[in-house]
Design an enzyme around this catalytic site. Sequence first.
Site, PDB file in Angstrom:
ATOM      1  N   GLU A   1      27.422 103.632 -12.258  1.00  0.00           N
ATOM      2  CA  GLU A   1      26.563 102.447 -12.214  1.00  0.00           C
ATOM      3  C   GLU A   1      25.064 102.755 -12.409  1.00  0.00           C
ATOM      4  O   GLU A   1      24.406 102.085 -13.196  1.00  0.00           O
ATOM      5  CB  GLU A   1      26.782 101.693 -10.892  1.00  0.00           C
ATOM      6  CG  GLU A   1      26.042 100.379 -10.866  1.00  0.00           C
ATOM      7  CD  GLU A   1      26.036  99.721  -9.498  1.00  0.00           C
ATOM      8  OE1 GLU A   1      27.093  99.265  -9.051  1.00  0.00           O
ATOM      9  OE2 GLU A   1      24.963  99.662  -8.895  1.00  0.00           O
TER      10      GLU A   1
ATOM     11  N   ARG B   1      27.065  93.702 -13.537  1.00  0.00           N
ATOM     12  CA  ARG B   1      26.136  94.837 -13.508  1.00  0.00           C
ATOM     13  C   ARG B   1      25.610  95.185 -14.895  1.00  0.00           C
ATOM     14  O   ARG B   1      25.459  96.352 -15.253  1.00  0.00           O
ATOM     15  CB  ARG B   1      26.778  96.090 -12.888  1.00  0.00           C
ATOM     16  CG  ARG B   1      27.189  95.971 -11.455  1.00  0.00           C
ATOM     17  CD  ARG B   1      26.012  95.713 -10.494  1.00  0.00           C
ATOM     18  NE  ARG B   1      26.547  95.481  -9.175  1.00  0.00           N
ATOM     19  CZ  ARG B   1      26.959  94.281  -8.750  1.00  0.00           C
ATOM     20  NH1 ARG B   1      26.832  93.206  -9.517  1.00  0.00           N
ATOM     21  NH2 ARG B   1      27.461  94.142  -7.553  1.00  0.00           N
TER      22      ARG B   1
ATOM     23  N   SER C   1      25.974 102.010  -4.570  1.00  0.00           N
ATOM     24  CA  SER C   1      27.278 102.198  -5.229  1.00  0.00           C
ATOM     25  C   SER C   1      27.100 103.094  -6.444  1.00  0.00           C
ATOM     26  O   SER C   1      26.237 102.839  -7.288  1.00  0.00           O
ATOM     27  CB  SER C   1      27.835 100.859  -5.694  1.00  0.00           C
ATOM     28  OG  SER C   1      27.948  99.988  -4.607  1.00  0.00           O
TER      29      SER C   1
HETATM   30  C1  LIG Z   1      21.279 101.968  -0.403  1.00  0.00           C
HETATM   31  C2  LIG Z   1      21.377 101.202  -1.690  1.00  0.00           C
HETATM   32  C3  LIG Z   1      22.096 100.030  -1.753  1.00  0.00           C
HETATM   33  C4  LIG Z   1      22.204  99.305  -2.949  1.00  0.00           C
HETATM   34  N1  LIG Z   1      22.923  98.159  -2.979  1.00  0.00           N
HETATM   35  C5  LIG Z   1      23.058  97.452  -4.119  1.00  0.00           C
HETATM   36  C6  LIG Z   1      23.815  96.245  -4.148  1.00  0.00           C
HETATM   37  O1  LIG Z   1      24.343  95.786  -3.133  1.00  0.00           O
HETATM   38  N2  LIG Z   1      23.947  95.606  -5.336  1.00  0.00           N
HETATM   39  C7  LIG Z   1      23.351  96.050  -6.482  1.00  0.00           C
HETATM   40  O2  LIG Z   1      23.501  95.407  -7.514  1.00  0.00           O
HETATM   41  N3  LIG Z   1      22.608  97.189  -6.473  1.00  0.00           N
HETATM   42  C8  LIG Z   1      22.443  97.891  -5.336  1.00  0.00           C
HETATM   43  N4  LIG Z   1      21.715  99.047  -5.327  1.00  0.00           N
HETATM   44  C9  LIG Z   1      21.093  99.516  -6.568  1.00  0.00           C
HETATM   45  C10 LIG Z   1      19.587  99.121  -6.722  1.00  0.00           C
HETATM   46  O3  LIG Z   1      19.034  98.761  -5.493  1.00  0.00           O
HETATM   47  C11 LIG Z   1      19.403  97.967  -7.700  1.00  0.00           C
HETATM   48  O4  LIG Z   1      19.942  98.287  -8.961  1.00  0.00           O
HETATM   49  C12 LIG Z   1      17.915  97.594  -7.882  1.00  0.00           C
HETATM   50  O5  LIG Z   1      17.803  96.413  -8.631  1.00  0.00           O
HETATM   51  C13 LIG Z   1      17.110  98.698  -8.542  1.00  0.00           C
HETATM   52  O6  LIG Z   1      15.739  98.348  -8.450  1.00  0.00           O
HETATM   53  P1  LIG Z   1      14.606  99.417  -8.669  1.00  0.00           P
HETATM   54  O7  LIG Z   1      13.297  98.692  -8.721  1.00  0.00           O
HETATM   55  O8  LIG Z   1      14.712 100.485  -7.658  1.00  0.00           O
HETATM   56  O9  LIG Z   1      14.969  99.964 -10.126  1.00  0.00           O
HETATM   57  P2  LIG Z   1      14.804 101.440 -10.693  1.00  0.00           P
HETATM   58  O10 LIG Z   1      15.802 102.335 -10.061  1.00  0.00           O
HETATM   59  O11 LIG Z   1      13.385 101.851 -10.630  1.00  0.00           O
HETATM   60  O12 LIG Z   1      15.229 101.211 -12.209  1.00  0.00           O
HETATM   61  C14 LIG Z   1      16.557 100.880 -12.534  1.00  0.00           C
HETATM   62  C15 LIG Z   1      16.625 100.563 -14.038  1.00  0.00           C
HETATM   63  O13 LIG Z   1      15.851  99.399 -14.320  1.00  0.00           O
HETATM   64  C16 LIG Z   1      14.787  99.709 -15.230  1.00  0.00           C
HETATM   65  N5  LIG Z   1      13.624  98.926 -14.770  1.00  0.00           N
HETATM   66  C17 LIG Z   1      13.075  98.920 -13.518  1.00  0.00           C
HETATM   67  N6  LIG Z   1      12.062  98.041 -13.469  1.00  0.00           N
HETATM   68  C18 LIG Z   1      11.985  97.469 -14.693  1.00  0.00           C
HETATM   69  C19 LIG Z   1      11.130  96.487 -15.282  1.00  0.00           C
HETATM   70  N7  LIG Z   1      10.157  95.878 -14.584  1.00  0.00           N
HETATM   71  N8  LIG Z   1      11.306  96.172 -16.601  1.00  0.00           N
HETATM   72  C20 LIG Z   1      12.278  96.770 -17.342  1.00  0.00           C
HETATM   73  N9  LIG Z   1      13.114  97.710 -16.844  1.00  0.00           N
HETATM   74  C21 LIG Z   1      12.958  98.047 -15.532  1.00  0.00           C
HETATM   75  C22 LIG Z   1      14.602 101.208 -15.135  1.00  0.00           C
HETATM   76  O14 LIG Z   1      14.048 101.735 -16.330  1.00  0.00           O
HETATM   77  C23 LIG Z   1      16.024 101.657 -14.913  1.00  0.00           C
HETATM   78  O15 LIG Z   1      16.715 101.664 -16.137  1.00  0.00           O
HETATM   79  C24 LIG Z   1      21.573  99.783  -4.132  1.00  0.00           C
HETATM   80  C25 LIG Z   1      20.821 100.964  -4.074  1.00  0.00           C
HETATM   81  C26 LIG Z   1      20.715 101.670  -2.871  1.00  0.00           C
HETATM   82  C27 LIG Z   1      19.895 102.930  -2.817  1.00  0.00           C
END
Ligand SMILES: Cc1cc2nc3c(=O)[nH]c(=O)nc-3n(C[C@H](O)[C@H](O)[C@H](O)COP(=O)(O)OP(=O)(O)OC[C@H]3O[C@@H](n4cnc5c(N)ncnc54)[C@H](O)[C@@H]3O)c2cc1C
Length: 330
Positions: A326, A157, A230
């Site tokens: 996380e 992570r 998580s």
């Molecule tokens: C119901 C649920 C289940 C989940 N299950 C998992 C799982 O099984 N495993 C897991 O690892 N995670 C899980 N997650 C967490 C999440 O889905 C992941 O971390 C996902 O990759 C976040 O993507 P996002 O586009 O929503 O990022 P955001 O929440 O928009 O951003 C997260 C971080 O990444 C940065 N960021 C986003 N896009 C970029 C970019 N293009 N360039 C640079 N920085 C960027 C943001 O600034 C921030 O720091 C879960 C979340 C939820 C709500």
Amino acid sequence: MFDLTALNTFALPATAQRLLRLQSCADAQAFVARRGREAALIVGGGSNLLLTGAAIELVLKVEIRGRRKVSEDAAAVIVEAGAGENWHDFVRWTLTQGWPGLENLSLIPGTVGAAPIQNIGAYGLEVSERIEALDAMDLGTGELRQFDAAACRFSYRDSVFKHAPGRWLVTAVRFRLPRRWQPLTHYGDIERELGAQGIAAPTPRQISDAIIAIRRRKLPDPAVLGSAGSFFKNPVVDQAACAGLLARYPALPHYPQADGREKLAAGWLIEQCGWRGQRRGAAGCYDKQALVLVNHGGATGAEVLALADAIRADVRAKFDLELEIEPVVV
Ligand SMILES: Cc1cc2nc3c(=O)[nH]c(=O)nc-3n(C[C@H](O)[C@H](O)[C@H](O)COP(=O)(O)OP(=O)(O)OC[C@H]3O[C@@H](n4cnc5c(N)ncnc54)[C@H](O)[C@@H]3O)c2cc1C
């Protein structure tokens, strides 16, 4: 003022003074050329954010689309996707194209560009195992740089990008999907789910479908109940610490790591402290999975953090372990 409540899956209240949608690298370059001194928060799908309500000047919403096959040889297919592509849609698209390898990461919310930031993982696979390289723009200079997997410094992570928030904007990610496909079904309930359907030799799509079914049962749907998935990382401890805990708690789930250490299940630790299904105001510990904190409606980031602090204190007192949050706390 821009309301961010609908832009984070936790549905936590927050506002930004401005929101800029980036739909191409040229948009990002134009932003860098004219940017002032304002601090920018990069947002993809908002599914790994804990917004505390602190003043946010500018949100850069990444909406760079596109997906294509870059090359292929006897060993692998290299596939590229724009950072703003929906992660799960991209995974399903690769399966439709006949390029398996990402199916264990089905139904993780968010975007392709965020996947490397915290090296998403689930059901025995981390995305770093499939990343060939990515393109990221230095938001200080506008320079577009390629990072190969080693340069991303992936770990559990974690990546180099998580330690420099706001500096690198990931614009595209390239994946190496091996031609010799190996099903990865030993983890979690996958085999039980497939067995219940009478599937002995699953296809990649059947594994994806099984994982989708399991996740729908176990995890809250952000459209119904706010969360960031998580909430705590699973603690990783050395052998001696694990043995000490096992002597006191023989049922402690523990998973050996490549470096000889043991990963413990944070959800189990929290459950042993009696938190599963508990609420503190509008913030709660999900009743089907103690590792997930949820917003029952109207919770603030401060309320969620207060609940997290109470849980961490109990885990510390009972197990002498420190839980790490996380999601990215903003
Ligand atoms: C119901 C649920 C289940 C989940 N299950 C998992 C799982 O099984 N495993 C897991 O690892 N995670 C899980 N997650 C967490 C999440 O889905 C992941 O971390 C996902 O990759 C976040 O993507 P996002 O586009 O929503 O990022 P955001 O929440 O928009 O951003 C997260 C971080 O990444 C940065 N960021 C986003 N896009 C970029 C970019 N293009 N360039 C640079 N920085 C960027 C943001 O600034 C921030 O720091 C879960 C979340 C939820 C709500």
